[in-house]
Motif scaffolding. Structure first.
Motif, short mmCIF file in Angstrom:
data_model
loop_
_atom_site.label_atom_id
_atom_site.label_comp_id
_atom_site.label_asym_id
_atom_site.label_seq_id
_atom_site.Cartn_x
_atom_site.Cartn_y
_atom_site.Cartn_z
N ASP A 1 0.70 -1.34 -0.09
CA ASP A 1 -0.09 -0.12 -0.18
C ASP A 1 0.89 1.13 -0.05
O ASP A 1 1.69 1.49 0.96
N LYS B 1 0.12 4.43 -0.62
CA LYS B 1 -0.33 5.67 0.35
C LYS B 1 -0.12 5.28 1.55
O LYS B 1 0.65 6.38 2.54
N ASP B 2 -0.39 4.35 2.27
CA ASP B 2 -0.12 4.25 3.61
C ASP B 2 1.29 4.04 4.13
O ASP B 2 1.60 4.62 5.08
N THR B 3 2.20 3.53 3.21
CA THR B 3 3.72 3.44 3.56
C THR B 3 4.03 4.91 3.84
O THR B 3 4.82 5.32 4.42
N LEU C 1 2.48 7.95 3.82
CA LEU C 1 2.25 8.34 5.18
C LEU C 1 2.72 7.99 6.49
O LEU C 1 2.98 8.87 7.23
N LYS C 2 3.00 6.78 6.77
CA LYS C 2 3.85 6.38 7.77
C LYS C 2 4.98 6.84 7.78
O LYS C 2 5.60 7.21 8.82
N LYS C 3 5.76 7.27 6.69
CA LYS C 3 7.09 7.87 6.49
C LYS C 3 7.03 9.20 6.83
O LYS C 3 8.04 9.94 6.59
N GLU D 1 2.88 13.16 2.45
CA GLU D 1 1.74 13.22 2.01
C GLU D 1 1.56 12.57 0.50
O GLU D 1 2.38 12.79 -0.08
N ASP E 1 -2.09 11.31 -1.63
CA ASP E 1 -3.49 11.43 -1.60
C ASP E 1 -4.00 10.29 -2.40
O ASP E 1 -5.32 9.99 -2.38
N ASP F 1 -5.09 6.35 -3.75
CA ASP F 1 -4.79 5.23 -3.25
C ASP F 1 -4.19 4.33 -4.31
O ASP F 1 -4.43 4.36 -5.67
N LYS G 1 -2.15 0.48 -4.66
CA LYS G 1 -1.82 -0.88 -4.28
C LYS G 1 -0.85 -1.39 -5.44
O LYS G 1 -1.39 -1.29 -6.38
N TYR H 1 -4.97 0.92 -8.72
CA TYR H 1 -4.98 2.36 -8.10
C TYR H 1 -6.33 3.35 -8.75
O TYR H 1 -7.01 2.98 -9.51
#
Length: 127
Positions: A35, A37-39, A41-43, A46, A48, A50, A52, A83
């Motif tokens: 993912d 987007k998620d990865t 954001l965790k780092k 930004e 926006d 989606d 995969k 995506y």
């Protein structure tokens, strides 16, 4: 063109679920789902959209092709992306035939064509 991409009215989750079912029919499994987007954001970045990345593999065929030429491992596992592109879900993959051309091996080209045809069929059934 080095890739194959289609649009679907399905959500990303629905498209991935459908892909998983269709891939199983061809003896492919999803090894990993990245993912983006998620990865990011965790780092702390930004992003926006989606997006995969699915890594898919047919173990029997991976073994067969790696026995023939270990350099094919540079292209494995196969990738399929799902995506959001401005509200439209897209599904695509880099074409195995495009990548395998770098090895200039007729036997591998035929193998890549078969894998590509089957993966595209799975994508088309998933839209």
């Amino acid at each position: 063109m080095f890739h194959y991409t289609v649009e679907t009215k399905k959500s990303i989750g629905e498209a991935i679920q459908s892909l998983e079912e269709n891939l199983k029919e061809e003896k492919f499994g999803i090894l990993w789902q990245f993912d983006i987007k998620d990865t990011l954001l965790k780092k702390g970045f930004e992003f926006d959209q989606d997006y995969k990345v699915l890594e898919v593999c047919n173990p029997k065929e991976a073994q067969q092709v790696l026995k023939e030429n270990q350099l094919v491992g540079y292209f494995l596992p196969c990738k399929i992306v799902v995506y959001d592109d401005n509200g439209i879900t897209k599904i695509g993959l880099p074409k195995p035939t495009s990548m395998i051309q770098n090895l200039d091996d007729a036997n591998l080209s035929e193998f890549a064509s078969d894998i590509e045809r089957r993966l595209i069929s799975c994508i088309d059934k998933s839209i």
